[in-house]
Design a protein around this motif. Structure first.
Motif, short mmCIF file in Angstrom:
data_model
loop_
_atom_site.label_atom_id
_atom_site.label_comp_id
_atom_site.label_asym_id
_atom_site.label_seq_id
_atom_site.Cartn_x
_atom_site.Cartn_y
_atom_site.Cartn_z
N LEU A 480 0.94 -1.26 0.07
CA LEU A 480 0.03 0.06 0.02
C LEU A 480 0.89 1.35 -0.16
O LEU A 480 0.51 2.19 -0.65
CB LEU A 480 -1.03 -0.03 1.30
CG LEU A 480 -2.04 -0.88 1.22
CD1 LEU A 480 -3.02 -0.80 2.42
CD2 LEU A 480 -2.98 -0.54 0.00
N GLU A 481 2.02 1.36 0.79
CA GLU A 481 2.79 2.42 0.72
C GLU A 481 3.50 2.66 -0.66
O GLU A 481 3.51 3.73 -0.96
CB GLU A 481 4.08 2.08 1.89
CG GLU A 481 3.51 2.23 3.06
CD GLU A 481 4.55 2.01 4.18
OE1 GLU A 481 5.55 1.65 3.85
OE2 GLU A 481 4.39 2.07 5.60
N LYS A 482 3.90 1.47 -1.27
CA LYS A 482 4.54 1.47 -2.55
C LYS A 482 3.30 2.15 -3.45
O LYS A 482 3.81 2.72 -4.62
CB LYS A 482 5.12 0.28 -3.16
CG LYS A 482 6.36 -0.11 -2.31
CD LYS A 482 7.33 0.92 -2.42
CE LYS A 482 8.72 0.54 -1.39
NZ LYS A 482 9.72 1.69 -1.69
N LYS A 483 2.27 1.59 -3.44
CA LYS A 483 1.24 2.07 -4.46
C LYS A 483 1.07 3.60 -4.33
O LYS A 483 0.94 4.43 -5.19
CB LYS A 483 -0.14 1.30 -4.28
CG LYS A 483 -1.32 1.79 -5.00
CD LYS A 483 -2.66 0.99 -4.68
CE LYS A 483 -3.55 1.36 -6.02
NZ LYS A 483 -4.92 0.80 -5.33
N ALA A 484 0.92 4.14 -3.01
CA ALA A 484 0.47 5.41 -2.60
C ALA A 484 1.88 6.19 -3.37
O ALA A 484 1.46 7.33 -3.67
CB ALA A 484 0.69 5.64 -1.11
N GLU A 485 3.33 5.73 -3.09
CA GLU A 485 4.30 6.49 -3.80
C GLU A 485 4.03 6.37 -5.07
O GLU A 485 4.52 7.71 -5.81
CB GLU A 485 5.57 5.78 -3.20
CG GLU A 485 5.87 5.74 -1.74
CD GLU A 485 7.20 4.95 -1.53
OE1 GLU A 485 7.87 4.54 -2.21
OE2 GLU A 485 7.37 4.96 -0.16
N ALA A 486 3.89 5.26 -6.00
CA ALA A 486 3.67 5.47 -7.16
C ALA A 486 2.56 6.52 -7.76
O ALA A 486 2.75 7.29 -8.61
CB ALA A 486 3.37 3.94 -7.96
N GLU A 487 1.47 6.51 -7.04
CA GLU A 487 0.37 7.38 -7.19
C GLU A 487 0.75 8.95 -7.00
O GLU A 487 0.45 9.62 -8.05
CB GLU A 487 -0.98 7.03 -6.54
CG GLU A 487 -1.49 5.78 -6.85
CD GLU A 487 -2.81 5.54 -5.99
OE1 GLU A 487 -2.87 6.17 -4.89
OE2 GLU A 487 -3.47 4.62 -6.42
N ILE A 488 1.65 9.05 -5.87
CA ILE A 488 2.07 10.49 -5.71
C ILE A 488 3.00 10.85 -6.83
O ILE A 488 2.91 11.93 -7.51
CB ILE A 488 2.49 10.65 -4.54
CG1 ILE A 488 1.62 10.35 -3.22
CG2 ILE A 488 3.42 11.95 -4.14
CD1 ILE A 488 2.11 10.31 -2.00
N THR A 489 3.86 9.81 -7.51
CA THR A 489 4.54 10.24 -8.22
C THR A 489 4.13 10.66 -9.79
O THR A 489 4.41 11.52 -10.37
CB THR A 489 5.90 8.92 -8.75
OG1 THR A 489 6.56 8.83 -7.27
CG2 THR A 489 6.82 9.21 -9.80
N MET A 490 2.99 9.79 -9.95
CA MET A 490 2.43 9.89 -11.24
C MET A 490 1.47 10.99 -11.11
O MET A 490 1.45 12.16 -12.26
CB MET A 490 1.41 8.65 -11.49
CG MET A 490 0.63 8.89 -13.08
SD MET A 490 -0.30 7.56 -13.22
CE MET A 490 -1.70 7.56 -12.10
N ALA A 491 0.94 11.51 -10.03
CA ALA A 491 0.26 12.72 -9.89
C ALA A 491 1.08 14.20 -10.05
O ALA A 491 0.73 15.12 -10.43
CB ALA A 491 -0.55 12.91 -8.56
N SER A 492 2.54 14.15 -9.75
CA SER A 492 3.40 14.98 -9.49
C SER A 492 4.19 15.38 -10.95
O SER A 492 5.03 16.11 -10.85
CB SER A 492 4.34 14.88 -8.52
OG SER A 492 5.29 13.65 -8.50
N ASN A 493 3.75 14.03 -11.79
CA ASN A 493 4.80 14.31 -13.14
C ASN A 493 4.33 15.40 -13.76
O ASN A 493 3.34 15.87 -13.98
CB ASN A 493 4.48 12.97 -13.80
CG ASN A 493 5.25 11.86 -13.51
OD1 ASN A 493 6.56 12.04 -13.07
ND2 ASN A 493 4.98 10.47 -13.90
N MET A 494 5.36 15.93 -14.25
CA MET A 494 5.16 17.28 -15.26
C MET A 494 6.16 17.05 -16.50
O MET A 494 6.91 16.67 -16.50
CB MET A 494 5.61 18.64 -14.62
CG MET A 494 4.70 19.06 -13.54
SD MET A 494 3.03 19.33 -14.09
CE MET A 494 3.42 20.94 -14.89
N PRO A 495 5.51 17.58 -17.80
CA PRO A 495 6.31 17.53 -18.91
C PRO A 495 7.81 18.33 -18.74
O PRO A 495 7.87 19.46 -17.93
CB PRO A 495 5.61 18.11 -19.89
CG PRO A 495 4.21 18.07 -19.47
CD PRO A 495 4.49 18.18 -17.98
N LYS A 496 8.96 17.63 -18.79
CA LYS A 496 10.21 18.29 -18.58
C LYS A 496 10.35 19.63 -19.92
O LYS A 496 11.01 20.52 -19.49
CB LYS A 496 11.17 17.13 -18.87
CG LYS A 496 11.68 16.87 -20.24
CD LYS A 496 12.77 15.95 -20.39
CE LYS A 496 13.20 15.48 -21.62
NZ LYS A 496 12.10 15.02 -22.26
#
Length: 814
Positions: A480-496
């Motif tokens: 669950l922690e890793k899933k939350a980390e992945a979801e946070i990473t995806m939500a924070s992704n921005m085009p470089k």
């Protein structure tokens, strides 16, 4: 030697003579063009007018520009180790690759689909149709999942608020088939079943289906529209779009598009950049989505185990009424929990590595999951996975522009293969290490389990149930922690990459270039007539240039006679102050050098053909000698085509033909011209045998008597190129002149004169160029008795009777 005769021994020591000749050539060339100045001015005006109309009625083209910042990725952890492995990977954010993506067909296609540009609308303008975009009074809706007509042009006229008339304006339709979008079938002919339709009703047939909706059209409005399929439009927009680096050092791209519709161009480039950034963001989110999918698959299995172990633990506690372990059991449980936590972590890592190995074996590179997200902290493995993902992304990008046979694609495929092989070897080694570590942990767990056997049976069972529950709980919480980390990473992704400037169209059109077009029109208007004149002169077979004539004949060109601006053929007698009269005086002066120490002499004038002005020259030369007090007689020897009688207004009732064919004395056929010291013997009635008359001995005796009676005898002979008797008449003359006429005599006529000198043995014969046109620039500076600078009434030496300009332009002396 007379002054104008060429001297072959003269080495021309004066160096300025060459420059003078060059100046004369330029002057002649200039005058040759200036005589056509009205035509040149008209052509220049037409050229400028054409350019003005082109600027006025050509649709202006505007340039739309925007800028995009390309940001390079920072080196990933372990990239130095990866580069030391000799794989030589390149950075993903290569400028050329980004240009390829921006100009790719796939991106253009998605942009057009987003903007719905498949219908082009037009309104009538002056001489052409003008495309409109945005806030169109009508809207055409259609589905592209079925065959549609494309390419042709429809005409729509609004009848009232509810109905319209639809006709085919341009019948050049093709059928677009979504099953085969890049190949369209040409439709030979197409017509609508009827012409009047209500707004909002679908118009459908075998190859078409669309609906026209009323927005703000008024009765009487006329519109045109064309359907364009997305692949064709994407190919066109892909070619029109320009993507170039701002400079060699900067990683900034400039996107530009030239279009007649500024708002359309701005919207297209802005939408294209948004699609470009969304595509980049989608690629970034792929790793997070793969991780979340992998974790959810693990959670779906562990949640059932956790629920089952929890229910067993609760049931055991309720049944045996025991809730806590003893102090000894708690110590054993803590030691065992630590080891089992490590065991679950290593098992998860091993499962990830085995999944990764499966993806590599099945070439599922798009499903790769980053190792760090699931807890694998191998720097080299992480770098390899990230690099392989980037290479796979590069291949997708480049494949939108290049096929598999191009060097770019072969290079990327080669690097993907090298990286994949290196990753497979690293994964195999990691699996072996994980299995060995897991086996060690399992041995330590078995050793602790031996201590469990010393506990009471009830406590042992409680410890086992608690162990199972704790293991599942720890794994579940970890996932669950890793899933939350992945979801946070995806939500924070921005085009470089970033948009620096949104698309903006220039205020001034880039085409047509109005000033340049006007200049080109003026230049073409100048060049075309000059080119035509040059070609015409080059193809001209008539004698124009005195210098060219002088080089062509084997005898000296002794004089040039200018064109008379009057219709009188006796300018010497009737207009003694004219420049033409002065040219005859100059020729008379030259004769003292041609026949020196002679008080009496005979002069012969001939030409190649009729019309070259030999009679005109003969009459006026006789007149100029008579004016100086010499007793002069003009004899008309052209028995076939007499002309002298007309010029002196005398009847041609008797003359030389009369004296030669009868017993009448030559003195009886002499007529007075009405001018002092000037008599004339006309040719007389045309005889049937003129050649025989002139060749008989009687003619020679008559000439001898005439020479005794007169100081100057002038022969007006027939053209030597047409009749044969003229060649015999040269024997009776002291000086002979061969008359050419500018703009009339053929260049080949010079060979007739040359043959007379070289083969005919004629001596003391000289050339005269008659009817020299002052408007062509010939005559100045040649020193032939015409063009001494006295003309034009500039200095008062001569006076000319000027004809109206239109008569001078049309008149050609006969």
């Amino acid at each position: 030697m007379y002054p104008n005769q060429p001297n072959p021994t003269n080495t021309n020591p004066n160096p300025f003579l060459v420059n003078q000749e060059d100046e004369i050539d330029l002057k002649v060339l200039l005058f040759n063009y200036l005589q056509y100045w009205p035509i040149i001015l008209i052509c220049m005006f037409l050229g400028i007018l054409t350019a003005f109309l082109f600027n006025r009625f050509t649709t202006p083209i505007y340039k739309v520009e925007s800028t995009v910042l390309i940001v390079d990725d920072k080196p990933t952890l372990g990239s130095d180790l990866f580069e030391s492995a000799g794989l030589g990977l390149q950075n993903k954010s290569n400028i050329d690759n980004e240009i390829g993506i921006l100009k790719s067909f796939t991106l253009a296609e998605s942009t057009i689909s987003e903007m719905e540009l498949n219908v082009s609308y037009f309104r009538e303008d002056v001489f052409k149709l003008r495309q409109i975009y945005g806030n169109t009074p009508i809207y055409v809706s259609l589905e592209w999942n079925r065959p549609q007509l494309v390419g042709g042009l429809f005409r729509l006229e609004v009848i009232d608020e509810s109905n319209y008339e639809l006709t085919v304006e341009e019948d050049e339709f093709s059928v677009f088939n979504p099953a085969d979008p890049f190949y369209k079938d040409k439709l030979e002919s197409f017509s609508l079943p009827k012409s009047v339709y209500p707004f909002g009703q679908e118009i459908s047939g075998e190859f078409y289906a669309f609906t026209i909706n009323q927005i703000s059209a008024l009765p009487g409005d006329i519109f045109y529209f064309r359907l364009v399929d997305t692949p064709s439009l994407a190919l066109r927009m892909k070619e029109d779009l320009q993507a170039n680096p701002l400079n060699k050092q900067a990683s900034i791209l400039t996107l530009s598009l030239e279009t007649p519709l500024r708002r359309l161009g701005e919207n297209y480039i802005n939408t294209l950049m948004e699609q470009y950034l969304q595509r980049e963001l989608y690629e970034k989110n792929q790793a997070s989505e793969n991780t979340i999918r992998f974790i959810e698959e693990q959670l779906s299995g562990i949640s059932d185990s956790l629920e089952f172990s929890e229910s067993q633990l609760q049931e055991f506690r309720s049944k045996n009424r025991i809730f806590n372990l003893s102090e000894e059991g708690s110590l054993i449980f803590e030691r065992l929990s630590e080891l089992e936590k490590e065991q679950s972590q290593f098992e998860l890592n091993l499962k990830y590595l085995e999944t990764l190995q499966t993806y590599l074996d099945n070439n599922q590179l798009e499903d790769l999951v980053a190792p760090a997200i699931v807890g694998v902290n191998d720097p080299l493995l992480t770098s390899l996975v990230e690099s392989l993902s980037e290479l796979q992304s590069d291949r997708v990008q480049v494949s939108a522009t290049f096929n598999d046979q191009t060097p770019q694609m072969r290079d990327i495929n080669s690097r993907i293969q090298s990286t994949s092989n290196a990753l497979k070897e690293n994964v195999r080694s990691a699996i072996e290490n994980s299995q060995n570590t897991l086996a060690d942990v399992n041995n330590r767990i078995r050793m602790i389990e031996q201590d469990i056997n010393t506990l009471p049976a009830t406590e042992r069972s409680l410890l086992n149930y608690t162990r199972q529950f704790t293991i599942n709980e720890n794994i579940y919480i970890y996932l669950l922690e890793k899933k939350a980390e992945a979801e946070i990473t995806m939500a924070s992704n921005m085009p470089k990459n970033k948009i620096l400037d949104f698309a903006k169209a220039g205020q001034d059109p880039v085409a047509p270039k109005r000033s340049l077009n006007l200049l080109i029109g003026m230049i073409l208007g100048l060049i075309l007539p000059i080119g035509f004149i040059t070609v015409k002169d080059f193809m001209n077979t008539k004698i124009e240039d005195p210098k060219e004539l002088e080089k062509s004949i084997k005898v000296p060109l002794i004089s040039m006679i200018g064109r008379s601006n009057t219709e009188d053929n006796l300018p010497v007698l009737n207009n003694p102050r004219s420049t033409v009269t002065e040219s005859f005086r100059s020729l008379r002066a030259d004769m003292s050098y041609l026949s020196p120490n002679k008080e009496k002499f005979t002069v012969l004038f001939t030409s190649t053909i009729s019309g070259e002005g030999k009679t005109f020259v003969s009459i006026n030369m006789a007149s100029v000698f008579s004016l100086m007090g010499k007793k002069t007689i003009l004899i008309g020897l052209d028995l076939r085509k007499p002309k002298i009688a007309e010029d002196f207004n005398l009847p041609n009732d008797k003359g030389m033909s009369t004296a030669l064919s009868s017993d009448i004395s030559w003195r009886d056929v002499v007529k007075s011209t009405g001018h002092r010291d000037l008599d004339v013997i006309l040719s007389g009635p045309i005889p049937p045998n003129p050649a025989e008359l002139l060749l008989q001995d009687k003619f020679g005796k008559i000439i001898e008597e005439i020479k005794e009676a007169y100081d100057v005898v002038i022969f007006d002979c027939p053209p030597v190129g047409l009749v044969s008797e003229t060649k015999e008449l040269f024997n009776f003359a002291d000086i002979s002149f061969y008359v050419f006429r500018q703009g009339y005599s053929m260049k080949g006529n010079t060979e007739v004169l040359n043959n007379l000198v070289e083969k005919g043995g004629v001596s003391k014969i000289y050339g005269i160029l008659n009817d020299v046109h002052i408007d062509k620039g010939y005559g100045y500076g040649y020193g032939y008795g015409y063009g001494y600078g006295y003309g034009g009434n500039s200095y008062g030496y001569h006076e000319e009777v000027q004809l109206p300009w239109w008569k001078r332009a049309l008149r050609r002396k006969a």
